[in-house]
Design a protein around this motif. Structure first.
Motif, PDB file in Angstrom:
ATOM      1  N   ASN A 111      54.194  48.537 -21.166  1.00  0.00           N
ATOM      2  CA  ASN A 111      53.630  49.054 -22.423  1.00  0.00           C
ATOM      3  C   ASN A 111      54.295  48.474 -23.673  1.00  0.00           C
ATOM      4  OD1 ASN A 111      51.939  50.791 -20.870  1.00  0.00           O
ATOM      5  ND2 ASN A 111      53.637  52.250 -20.709  1.00  0.00           N
ATOM      6  N   LEU A 112      54.749  47.233 -23.600  1.00  0.00           N
ATOM      7  CA  LEU A 112      55.286  46.567 -24.780  1.00  0.00           C
ATOM      8  C   LEU A 112      54.161  45.859 -25.525  1.00  0.00           C
ATOM      9  CD1 LEU A 112      58.566  44.880 -23.445  1.00  0.00           C
ATOM     10  CD2 LEU A 112      58.290  47.146 -24.454  1.00  0.00           C
ATOM     11  N   THR A 113      54.326  45.730 -26.820  1.00  0.00           N
ATOM     12  CA  THR A 113      53.408  44.894 -27.585  1.00  0.00           C
ATOM     13  C   THR A 113      53.656  43.431 -27.221  1.00  0.00           C
ATOM     14  OG1 THR A 113      54.912  44.577 -29.444  1.00  0.00           O
ATOM     15  CG2 THR A 113      53.502  46.556 -29.479  1.00  0.00           C
ATOM     16  N   SER A 114      52.762  42.557 -27.651  1.00  0.00           N
ATOM     17  CA  SER A 114      52.927  41.132 -27.371  1.00  0.00           C
ATOM     18  C   SER A 114      54.232  40.605 -27.961  1.00  0.00           C
ATOM     19  CB  SER A 114      51.735  40.348 -27.933  1.00  0.00           C
ATOM     20  OG  SER A 114      51.912  38.961 -27.766  1.00  0.00           O
ATOM     21  N   GLU A 115      54.535  41.034 -29.188  1.00  0.00           N
ATOM     22  CA  GLU A 115      55.775  40.597 -29.832  1.00  0.00           C
ATOM     23  C   GLU A 115      56.995  41.100 -29.078  1.00  0.00           C
ATOM     24  OE1 GLU A 115      58.312  41.759 -33.798  1.00  0.00           O
ATOM     25  OE2 GLU A 115      56.114  41.850 -33.902  1.00  0.00           O
ATOM     26  N   GLU A 116      56.973  42.374 -28.670  1.00  0.00           N
ATOM     27  CA  GLU A 116      58.102  42.948 -27.937  1.00  0.00           C
ATOM     28  C   GLU A 116      58.281  42.265 -26.592  1.00  0.00           C
ATOM     29  OE1 GLU A 116      57.878  47.512 -29.735  1.00  0.00           O
ATOM     30  OE2 GLU A 116      56.846  46.990 -27.852  1.00  0.00           O
ATOM     31  N   TRP A 117      57.176  41.957 -25.916  1.00  0.00           N
ATOM     32  CA  TRP A 117      57.251  41.306 -24.602  1.00  0.00           C
ATOM     33  C   TRP A 117      57.920  39.935 -24.719  1.00  0.00           C
ATOM     34  CZ3 TRP A 117      56.157  37.202 -21.547  1.00  0.00           C
ATOM     35  CH2 TRP A 117      56.079  37.416 -20.166  1.00  0.00           C
ATOM     36  N   THR A 118      57.518  39.174 -25.720  1.00  0.00           N
ATOM     37  CA  THR A 118      58.114  37.858 -25.927  1.00  0.00           C
ATOM     38  C   THR A 118      59.597  37.976 -26.257  1.00  0.00           C
ATOM     39  OG1 THR A 118      55.993  37.021 -26.738  1.00  0.00           O
ATOM     40  CG2 THR A 118      57.947  35.723 -27.258  1.00  0.00           C
ATOM     41  N   ALA A 119      59.963  38.966 -27.058  1.00  0.00           N
ATOM     42  CA  ALA A 119      61.356  39.158 -27.431  1.00  0.00           C
ATOM     43  C   ALA A 119      62.201  39.636 -26.261  1.00  0.00           C
ATOM     44  CB  ALA A 119      61.448  40.156 -28.586  1.00  0.00           C
ATOM     45  N   ALA A 120      61.601  40.373 -25.319  1.00  0.00           N
ATOM     46  CA  ALA A 120      62.333  40.882 -24.162  1.00  0.00           C
ATOM     47  C   ALA A 120      62.522  39.824 -23.080  1.00  0.00           C
ATOM     48  CB  ALA A 120      61.605  42.089 -23.574  1.00  0.00           C
ATOM     49  N   LEU A 121      61.740  38.755 -23.131  1.00  0.00           N
ATOM     50  CA  LEU A 121      61.732  37.770 -22.048  1.00  0.00           C
ATOM     51  C   LEU A 121      63.082  37.084 -21.818  1.00  0.00           C
ATOM     52  CD1 LEU A 121      60.168  36.302 -19.871  1.00  0.00           C
ATOM     53  CD2 LEU A 121      59.278  34.744 -21.626  1.00  0.00           C
ATOM     54  N   PRO A 122      63.815  36.627 -22.841  1.00  0.00           N
ATOM     55  CA  PRO A 122      65.099  35.977 -22.560  1.00  0.00           C
ATOM     56  C   PRO A 122      66.073  36.859 -21.781  1.00  0.00           C
ATOM     57  CG  PRO A 122      64.405  35.483 -24.799  1.00  0.00           C
ATOM     58  CD  PRO A 122      63.465  36.519 -24.282  1.00  0.00           C
ATOM     59  N   ARG A 123      66.161  38.149 -22.142  1.00  0.00           N
ATOM     60  CA  ARG A 123      67.043  39.042 -21.398  1.00  0.00           C
ATOM     61  C   ARG A 123      66.533  39.250 -19.974  1.00  0.00           C
ATOM     62  NH1 ARG A 123      66.700  43.534 -19.251  1.00  0.00           N
ATOM     63  NH2 ARG A 123      64.631  43.855 -20.108  1.00  0.00           N
ATOM     64  N   ALA A 124      65.218  39.367 -19.802  1.00  0.00           N
ATOM     65  CA  ALA A 124      64.647  39.558 -18.473  1.00  0.00           C
ATOM     66  C   ALA A 124      64.887  38.345 -17.580  1.00  0.00           C
ATOM     67  CB  ALA A 124      63.153  39.852 -18.584  1.00  0.00           C
TER      68      ALA A 124
END
Length: 437
Positions: A111-124
């Motif tokens: 349930n992340l926005t597109s912007e949040e998903w992209t920002a979370a990707l490096p940590r993931a």
């Protein structure tokens, strides 16, 4: 360090880049064309080709080779391309190919926005790499693998890498960007210092008379890389924590060349790009492999993936404009570096601008997971930040080490690690080694 921080000194956060598109006009997602080629000597190179991969499951099509178009208008999909260069057997490369993408996607909350998903990707990506390595160790296999892992989400390209396979980007105008790191001990003095500080020994193979020959290697095991997945016999200071770089292309697009060391040991970056100028992706991948083998002979598995990221319905590959060819590494630039007058004059609307969103190469897990919560809701509240094990409040160990779990600055106290992931973290930092001395 926050994933949504400014663009490495340029002062352009990801949110601004995305909103800029919406303010001007809605920019369609790019067409993705790709091709793969391989010449096998040991059978230890493997690839992952997913032009349409769902964000939530890691399932996708197009895992075979060839020229493909995909990723056009479905906002729920990403494109994933990767090379796994195994050594001491193929088990680690095969296991990583089969499990890494799901481990990465599982580390991103729903349930992340597109912007949040992209920002979370490096940590993931960091969590996914470490979990894959941790799980593979239970197989008691001694093989290892390098990984160059590319995720394309619209016009944003994120590359995570361990080892010495490489990924380069050529923009539509012809500027070249290095998107991966080189973790050969011969090429990275900082990694030599880290390995020795963690308990490893670095040196060349000794011959009679005490002279050393060949590349720098880590002992025990004799691996010439400082980071990989697997390699349980070498020591856990050979870490799976990837270098991660994230950039945003303009809507003019660009071309990615992802290749194993069998290519880069034979060809320099500019040679490879010159050979494929004007060729479609599949022909380009075949040409690079052919030239690498012709140059040095088939000394190693030689694998190449070429990916064209193109404006919709543009079927020709990106062309280099006359007189261009500038190499822009964008590698380890200091945040204090300022844009040149020329860059400021051009602004951010030039069609060939490649914006750097994020870059981090530290091997310290606490640093890579140290993201303020609940910024972007990037963590599942009480799950282990690496393996996603669900824990009760108070069960996990904070990655902040000796810092209190709750403070005015960080009332959450996380992210947290389960007991086995905490042991993994300590082993990678050499703390378990020092306990036994």
């Amino acid at each position: 360090m926050e994933v949504h921080a400014d663009v490495d000194g340029s002062g352009v956060p990801l949110a601004v880049l995305l909103k800029r598109e919406l303010c001007n006009q809605k920019v369609e997602r790019p067409d993705i064309l790709f091709g793969e080629a391989n010449k096998s000597k040991k059978g230890e190179d493997f690839t992952l080709l997913l032009p349409r991969c769902h964000r939530t499951t890691g399932e996708g099509g197009g895992s075979g080779g060839g020229e493909n178009a995909g990723g056009g208008d479905d906002d729920d999909t990403i494109s994933v391309f990767a090379i796994f260069d195994g050594h001491n057997g193929s088990l680690a490369a095969i296991y990583t190919r089969e499990n890494l993408i799901n481990n990465v996607l599982a580390a991103i909350p729903p349930n992340l926005t597109s912007e949040e998903w992209t920002a979370a990707l490096p940590r993931a990506l960091v969590a996914g790499f470490v979990k894959t390595d941790k799980d593979f160790q239970t197989k008691a296999a001694r093989s290892g693998t390098t990984v160059t892992f590319v995720i394309i989400d619209g016009w944003v390209v994120t590359v995570a890498s361990v080892g010495d396979s490489r990924c380069i980007l050529e923009s539509a105008e012809g500027s070249v960007y290095f998107l991966s790191a080189d973790h050969r001990l011969d090429a990275n003095e900082e990694e030599v210092e880290r390995v020795t500080a963690s308990g490893g020994e670095v040196g060349r193979i000794n011959i009679a008379g005490g002279a050393g020959i060949g590349p720098l290697r880590c002992w025990p095991g004799g691996l010439c890389l400082s980071r990989s997945i697997g390699d349980i016999d070498v020591g856990e200071f050979i870490v799976p924590v990837p270098h991660v770089k994230q950039v945003k292309l303009s809507n003019a697009g660009g071309r990615l060349v992802i290749a194993s060391d069998g290519v880069w040991d034979a060809l320099c970056f500019q040679e490879a790009l010159n050979y494929i100028r004007g060729l479609p992706a599949e022909a380009a991948a075949n040409r690079i492999v052919k030239e690498a083998v012709t140059s040095k002979g088939l000394r190693d598995d030689t694998t190449c993936i070429v990916v064209d990221i193109l404006p919709p319905e543009k079927l020709s590959p990106p062309l280099k404009r006359p007189g261009k060819g500038v190499i822009k590494t964008l590698f380890r630039r200091r945040p204090s570096d300022e844009m040149s007058e020329d860059q400021m004059d051009r602004g951010c609307l030039e069609p060939d601008v490649v914006e750097e969103i994020y870059e981090e190469g530290s091997a310290m897990l606490a640093r890579r997971l140290n993201i303020n919560y609940p910024s972007g809701n990037m963590f599942k509240l009480h799950d282990c930040a690496v393996c996603q094990l669900e824990m009760k409040p108070g069960e996990g160990t904070s990655v902040h080490g000796n810092m209190p779990k709750h403070s005015r600055v960080d009332p959450w106290g996380g992210p947290f690690l389960c007991s086995s992931c905490q042991l993994k973290k300590e082993a990678m930092e050499g703390k378990l080694h020092s306990r036994t001395e």
